[in-house]
Every structure is written in C-alpha cells, then in structure tokens.
Design an enzyme around this catalytic site. Structure first.
Site, PDB file in Angstrom:
ATOM      1  CB  SER A   9      -0.919   0.011   1.223  1.00 43.07           C
ATOM      2  OG  SER A   9      -1.641   1.213   1.277  1.00 43.07           O
ATOM      3  CG  HIS A  34      -3.787  -1.125  -2.464  1.00 42.59           C
ATOM      4  ND1 HIS A  34      -4.809  -1.809  -3.085  1.00 42.59           N
ATOM      5  CD2 HIS A  34      -4.364  -0.387  -1.488  1.00 42.59           C
ATOM      6  CE1 HIS A  34      -5.960  -1.501  -2.507  1.00 42.59           C
ATOM      7  NE2 HIS A  34      -5.716  -0.623  -1.542  1.00 42.59           N
ATOM      8  CG  ASP A  36      -5.382   2.872   0.168  1.00 44.20           C
ATOM      9  OD1 ASP A  36      -6.333   2.114  -0.083  1.00 44.20           O
ATOM     10  OD2 ASP A  36      -4.370   2.502   0.774  1.00 44.20           O
ATOM     11  CG  MET A  38      -8.756   7.420   1.395  1.00 40.73           C
ATOM     12  SD  MET A  38      -8.100   7.423   3.081  1.00 40.73           S
ATOM     13  CE  MET A  38      -7.163   5.884   3.064  1.00 40.73           C
ATOM     14  CG  HIS A  78      -9.647   0.663  -2.071  1.00 41.44           C
ATOM     15  ND1 HIS A  78      -9.330   0.463  -0.740  1.00 41.44           N
ATOM     16  CD2 HIS A  78     -11.005   0.669  -2.134  1.00 41.44           C
ATOM     17  CE1 HIS A  78     -10.449   0.379  -0.036  1.00 41.44           C
ATOM     18  NE2 HIS A  78     -11.472   0.495  -0.861  1.00 41.44           N
ATOM     19  CG  MET A  80     -11.857   3.728   0.406  1.00 39.91           C
ATOM     20  SD  MET A  80     -10.521   3.633   1.620  1.00 39.91           S
ATOM     21  CE  MET A  80      -9.091   3.791   0.524  1.00 39.91           C
ATOM     22  CG  MET A 181     -12.444  -2.557   2.899  1.00 44.20           C
ATOM     23  SD  MET A 181     -10.747  -2.119   2.424  1.00 44.20           S
ATOM     24  CE  MET A 181     -10.194  -1.209   3.870  1.00 44.20           C
ATOM     25  CG  ASP A 215      -6.495  -2.566   2.168  1.00 41.39           C
ATOM     26  OD1 ASP A 215      -5.595  -2.458   3.019  1.00 41.39           O
ATOM     27  OD2 ASP A 215      -6.857  -1.624   1.438  1.00 41.39           O
ATOM     28  N   GLY A 237       0.625  -2.492   4.094  1.00 42.05           N
ATOM     29  CA  GLY A 237       1.234  -1.170   4.151  1.00 42.05           C
ATOM     30  C   GLY A 237       2.364  -1.065   5.129  1.00 42.05           C
TER      31      GLY A 237
END
Length: 266
Positions: A9, A34, A36, A38, A78, A80, A181, A215, A237
């Site tokens: 991550s 990966h 993220d 957000m 990913h 979010m 998750m 994850d 991560g």
C-alpha cells in the site's frame, strides 16, 4: 486457483519519493502497487449532501498520472469515494490499471447512517450518505470502467454483508475482483479483523477462480489466517514499509498464499 499477488500500500510510502518507493517495492518482489484514493469528509453538518466516504483526503488522478510516467506496474486503485462514476474517465486517462469501488455507494437509493471515528479530533459524528435511485448504477459503472481499459473490482466494508456483492459478480458486466476490507476504510495502521475471514471463505467456496483481495492489518502475524481463508491478493502497508527487510516480508506473504493454495489442492 488465482495467482498470488502482493500489493504494498503506497499510502505507507514516503510520498516525497513516490516514484522511487514504487520501484523499490517492485524490486523487492511486489506484484501490484496499491493506491488508496480517499475523498475526505466535509465538516459542515448543515450540508449533508456534501459528506464523503471517509474522513481522510489522500491522492487523486494527477498523482496516478505522475507515477505512471515512472512505472509500468499494475496500479491497483481502491476508490473510497461516494461518486465513483465521476472518477472513471480521469483515472482511465491517468493510467490506473484496476478500479475498485465500494458496493455501499454503487447500488440503488439508500439513506445510511453510520458512525465513523475522526481520530485526529477524537470525535464521532454521523455520516449521511444519499445515493441516487438508480438500480442499474453499478452495471453502468462496471461498463465504463472496462471501456477505459481498467479492471473493475468491488470492495465492501466490515459491516456490509458479503451477499451484497453477489449481483456484481453474476451480472452481465461482472466485476473481476472483490476486496474484503479487514479494517474500517480511511486510516492506515489499524488492527486486522479476523472475523472478516468468514466473508473470504464464503467467496472462495462460491467463486473458486475469483481474485479475492484483503486490505487492513496484513503482515507476518496475520497472513496465514487470510491465506488459509482463500485470499490471494494481499495489500500490506506498514508491515512492508516499516520492516527492516521489506523484501523478506513480501516473500513471506507470497509464500504463505502459495502454501495455502497447495494445501487446498491436496
């Protein structure tokens, strides 16, 4: 069985040196990177329609585009966010490889209230999310993701029943990966939730060839539990970036998935 894929991550990386951090992970044996994405809460309670999916604000398409100039790696994005359809075109142009959205925001009209901790303020408030009354929204979303050359995936939070993703795996335009998750989305460094492995086991029994990603809290102490349940895509991560020997951790994660798959076959 689907192949093991280890995805460090990048949220745990040194953002000031993102390109070199990405290359370091690939040199150490990572299969994917990966990313993220957000969207961040707004704090004005008088404007609930502006509430977003998670409290923190991280990277967006410009960062993906910049990183893509330095690597050919699979960028496992990913998202979010509350409005994933709005991000498809820009992430496709930026060079994202995978586009994983949340089932909680992909289906018909639902008004959902759920508690989300704001760690920095040590407060909690209620998140109001209103989704448009479009029963086929996720089908259009998956269609658009594929049209932009990305691989569609769907994620679900710990409190969401696994049955919610079945229609997305069995429809005319199915997703190609499910992300379970194992922590609440929005923050790194949380503890692994072992009870989420029931979801992984259920998915693996029902869809033997499916890529199942986990994850949250994955590392040397939890990988065997996840691998034995049937997870083959591992996001890690802090356990990788914080390790004295990240290559050793990545190797251990991959070996654990391989051994679990061999045990299942035997």
């Amino acid at each position: 069985m689907p192949t093991p894929k280890i995805a460090p991550s990048m949220l745990s990386s040194d953002f000031a040196n993102l390109a070199s951090e990405a290359q370091r992970m690939l040199t150490f044996g990572a299969d994917w990177l990966h990313m993220d994405i957000m969207d961040g809460y707004v704090s004005d309670m008088a404007k609930p329609l502006l509430f977003h999916f998670v409290p923190n604000l991280t990277i967006g398409a410009p960062v993906i585009e910049s990183l893509r100039k330095h690597t050919k790696a699979y960028l496992d994005c990913h998202l979010m966010v509350t409005n994933p359809l709005d991000y498809v075109e820009i992430f496709g142009k930026a060079g994202a490889s995978g586009f994983t959205f949340h089932v909680e925001v992909s289906k018909g009209r639902i008004i959902m209230l759920s508690d989300h901790p704001i760690h920095s303020l040590r407060l909690q408030f209620r998140l109001l999310m209103v989704r448009e009354n479009t029963a086929d929204n996720w089908q259009e979303l998956v269609k658009q993701i594929k049209s932009k050359g990305m691989r569609p995936g769907v994620a679900l939070k710990p409190g969401t029943p696994i049955e919610e993703v079945y229609p997305l795996l069995e429809g005319e335009n199915p997703v190609e990966m499910v992300l379970v998750m194992t922590v609440e989305p929005g923050f790194g460094g949380q503890k692994f939730m072992p009870d989420m492995m029931n979801k992984v086991r259920t998915l693996r029994e029902k869809y033997p060839k499916l890529d199942i990603e986990v994850d949250g809290g994955l590392g040397p102490s939890t990988i065997k539990t996840a691998a034995a349940a049937g997870a083959n895509c591992i996001v890690a991560g802090s356990s990788v970036f914080g390790a004295a020997d990240p290559a050793e951790v990545i190797s251990l994660l991959k070996t654990s998935v391989n051994e679990a798959q061999k045990a299942t076959i035997n």
